[in-house]
Design a protein around this motif. Sequence first.
Motif, PDB file in Angstrom:
ATOM      1  N   LEU A 361       0.803  -1.228   0.000  1.00 50.75           N
ATOM      2  CA  LEU A 361       0.000   0.000   0.000  1.00 50.75           C
ATOM      3  C   LEU A 361       0.829   1.268   0.000  1.00 50.75           C
ATOM      4  N   GLU A 362       2.148   1.167   0.197  1.00 47.72           N
ATOM      5  CA  GLU A 362       2.997   2.350   0.267  1.00 47.72           C
ATOM      6  C   GLU A 362       4.117   2.247  -0.753  1.00 47.72           C
ATOM      7  N   PRO A 363       3.824   2.447  -2.039  1.00 49.54           N
ATOM      8  CA  PRO A 363       4.863   2.293  -3.059  1.00 49.54           C
ATOM      9  C   PRO A 363       5.918   3.394  -3.003  1.00 49.54           C
ATOM     10  N   THR A 364       7.154   2.991  -3.099  1.00 47.02           N
ATOM     11  CA  THR A 364       8.272   3.917  -3.262  1.00 47.02           C
ATOM     12  C   THR A 364       9.088   3.450  -4.452  1.00 47.02           C
ATOM     13  N   ARG A 365       9.907   4.335  -4.977  1.00 46.57           N
ATOM     14  CA  ARG A 365      10.744   3.955  -6.107  1.00 46.57           C
ATOM     15  C   ARG A 365      11.708   2.843  -5.729  1.00 46.57           C
ATOM     16  N   ALA A 366      12.250   2.902  -4.511  1.00 50.61           N
ATOM     17  CA  ALA A 366      13.216   1.888  -4.073  1.00 50.61           C
ATOM     18  C   ALA A 366      12.576   0.508  -3.994  1.00 50.61           C
ATOM     19  N   CYS A 367      11.391   0.419  -3.386  1.00 46.81           N
ATOM     20  CA  CYS A 367      10.765  -0.902  -3.249  1.00 46.81           C
ATOM     21  C   CYS A 367      10.265  -1.396  -4.605  1.00 46.81           C
ATOM     22  N   PHE A 368       9.867  -0.482  -5.469  1.00 44.73           N
ATOM     23  CA  PHE A 368       9.447  -0.841  -6.830  1.00 44.73           C
ATOM     24  C   PHE A 368      10.591  -1.521  -7.576  1.00 44.73           C
ATOM     25  N   LEU A 369      11.770  -0.906  -7.544  1.00 38.47           N
ATOM     26  CA  LEU A 369      12.933  -1.489  -8.224  1.00 38.47           C
ATOM     27  C   LEU A 369      13.369  -2.785  -7.556  1.00 38.47           C
ATOM     28  N   GLU A 370      13.341  -2.802  -6.242  1.00 41.55           N
ATOM     29  CA  GLU A 370      13.725  -4.023  -5.525  1.00 41.55           C
ATOM     30  C   GLU A 370      12.780  -5.169  -5.859  1.00 41.55           C
ATOM     31  N   GLY A 371      11.480  -4.861  -5.942  1.00 44.63           N
ATOM     32  CA  GLY A 371      10.505  -5.908  -6.249  1.00 44.63           C
ATOM     33  C   GLY A 371      10.702  -6.514  -7.618  1.00 44.63           C
ATOM     34  N   LEU A 372      11.231  -5.716  -8.553  1.00 39.49           N
ATOM     35  CA  LEU A 372      11.476  -6.219  -9.904  1.00 39.49           C
ATOM     36  C   LEU A 372      12.845  -6.872 -10.030  1.00 39.49           C
ATOM     37  N   LEU A 373      13.896  -6.153  -9.643  1.00 37.46           N
ATOM     38  CA  LEU A 373      15.253  -6.620  -9.891  1.00 37.46           C
ATOM     39  C   LEU A 373      15.710  -7.685  -8.914  1.00 37.46           C
ATOM     40  N   ASP A 374      15.150  -7.700  -7.714  1.00 35.34           N
ATOM     41  CA  ASP A 374      15.537  -8.704  -6.719  1.00 35.34           C
ATOM     42  C   ASP A 374      14.481  -9.779  -6.554  1.00 35.34           C
ATOM     43  N   GLY A 375      13.493  -9.767  -7.446  1.00 39.14           N
ATOM     44  CA  GLY A 375      12.390 -10.713  -7.318  1.00 39.14           C
ATOM     45  C   GLY A 375      12.676 -12.084  -7.898  1.00 39.14           C
ATOM     46  N   GLY A 376      13.826 -12.249  -8.574  1.00 37.72           N
ATOM     47  CA  GLY A 376      14.168 -13.541  -9.164  1.00 37.72           C
ATOM     48  C   GLY A 376      13.278 -13.864 -10.348  1.00 37.72           C
ATOM     49  N   ALA A 377      12.926 -15.130 -10.465  1.00 37.76           N
ATOM     50  CA  ALA A 377      12.093 -15.587 -11.578  1.00 37.76           C
ATOM     51  C   ALA A 377      10.632 -15.232 -11.325  1.00 37.76           C
ATOM     52  N   THR A 378       9.973 -14.798 -12.375  1.00 36.21           N
ATOM     53  CA  THR A 378       8.542 -14.528 -12.302  1.00 36.21           C
ATOM     54  C   THR A 378       7.929 -14.900 -13.642  1.00 36.21           C
ATOM     55  N   ASP A 379       6.637 -14.777 -13.749  1.00 29.75           N
ATOM     56  CA  ASP A 379       5.954 -15.211 -14.961  1.00 29.75           C
ATOM     57  C   ASP A 379       4.739 -14.315 -15.167  1.00 29.75           C
ATOM     58  N   ILE A 380       4.663 -13.713 -16.362  1.00 21.91           N
ATOM     59  CA  ILE A 380       3.482 -12.913 -16.693  1.00 21.91           C
ATOM     60  C   ILE A 380       2.560 -13.797 -17.526  1.00 21.91           C
ATOM     61  N   ASP A 381       1.809 -14.642 -16.870  1.00 22.01           N
ATOM     62  CA  ASP A 381       0.818 -15.501 -17.535  1.00 22.01           C
ATOM     63  C   ASP A 381       1.383 -16.213 -18.773  1.00 22.01           C
ATOM     64  N   GLY A 382       2.501 -16.912 -18.581  1.00 25.27           N
ATOM     65  CA  GLY A 382       3.074 -17.677 -19.686  1.00 25.27           C
ATOM     66  C   GLY A 382       4.229 -17.003 -20.393  1.00 25.27           C
TER      67      GLY A 382
END
Length: 418
Positions: A361-382
């Motif tokens: 609920l509290e987005p910041t630029r730092a957590c946004f980048l961390e969620g993407l770049l440090d999130g490892g493998a992910t999948d956008i519906d295939g």
Amino acid sequence: MADRRRRPRALRAIGSGILGLVLVSCGSSQPGGDGSNTDPTTTSSATTVAQSQGTPGVDDQRVLFGQSAALSGPAQELGLEMSLGINAAFHEANSNGGVGGRRLELITLDDTYEPGLAIANTLQLIEDEQVFALIGEVGTPTSRSATPVAAEAEVPFVAPFTGAAFLRSESWSNIVNLRASYAQETEEMVARLTQDLGIQRIAIMYQDDSFGRTGLQGAQAALERRNMQPVSVGIYPRNTTAIKTGLIDLTLGNPEAVIVVGAYRPVAALIAWSRHIGFDPIFITISFVGSNALARELGPDGKGVFVTQVVPFPTDTSIPVVASYIDALAAYAPDASPSFVSLEGYLSGRLAIIGLDACGLEPTRACFLEGLLDGGATDIDGFPLAFGPGDNQGSDRVFLTFINSEGRYEPAQEIKRI
């Protein structure tokens, strides 16, 4: 973190310095005009989120993204289609309550595919519009100019529509790439040409700027790995269709195939003139070309032209994310036709949503980048993505397509004469 009260002046200084280098290297000034997108479904400067505290671009109702892209000029379809896809993804999310109860909105400014305007737009989006993140920058020369400005402001730079190598450097902490690189595309081209048809005489035609040179370097490296060299090389100036001199240079090597690194109008002009003079090698070009626009420009001359892609076929509904994209596109822009570029835009929008979701609920630029770049493998519906330490590129996938006798694209497993 640098003092934000001093950053606007520093940003202007950086932008002015980069612009000076751009103008010197180009030898002329860039076109003027801010080129704001007047699409009523997107945000305009009149509705800027004013931020005196907290995260720029975020308030209780929305999260604001910015995009600089070609909305006019010879590469306009690339910017229009990328913007269309991003907006379709945002509209889909907003129709389901947004992200964390906030709407996603996009401001798009026209840079006509010129670096000078890309710098001005980036400054405007960061300083005046106060966007949360930048998304879907279209092109290598424009991205090269905009990235230092975004990095200084610590603004996320998400899913640029380019496979340039410099964007994939470990030195960047704010860049998130969705797509495979141009080096991977050109490697696939050379592999298929040499393995499928045994072709040894390969020429290269490229746009005379950082985009074209990146593609040239990738193609040369792929050839060198096979102890080969281009038999001839042609060039043309960006944002023109002045390809005749380059075409003459290509013919001197009598190539069996030509790798083309350019945008749709000059590439179409090259191929049409080649057909006209009886020069008929296999043409294969890179994803940035703008596939749908290229097929329209070529008409009957497009038969047998191959294009590498970095996203799946945009009508392959066996892939869940493509089915979602088609539904989202129909809901946002009912008259729009599916395309590779707008699908990439849609995937880019979905990628941004993943980053926001990771923040809660509290987005910041730092957590946004961390969620993407440090999130490892992910999948956008295939559509699988994987990031990690030193790896800011999510997908390594390259797909091969060609234009059939009806002027439509088909997926291909190998290159053959059509």
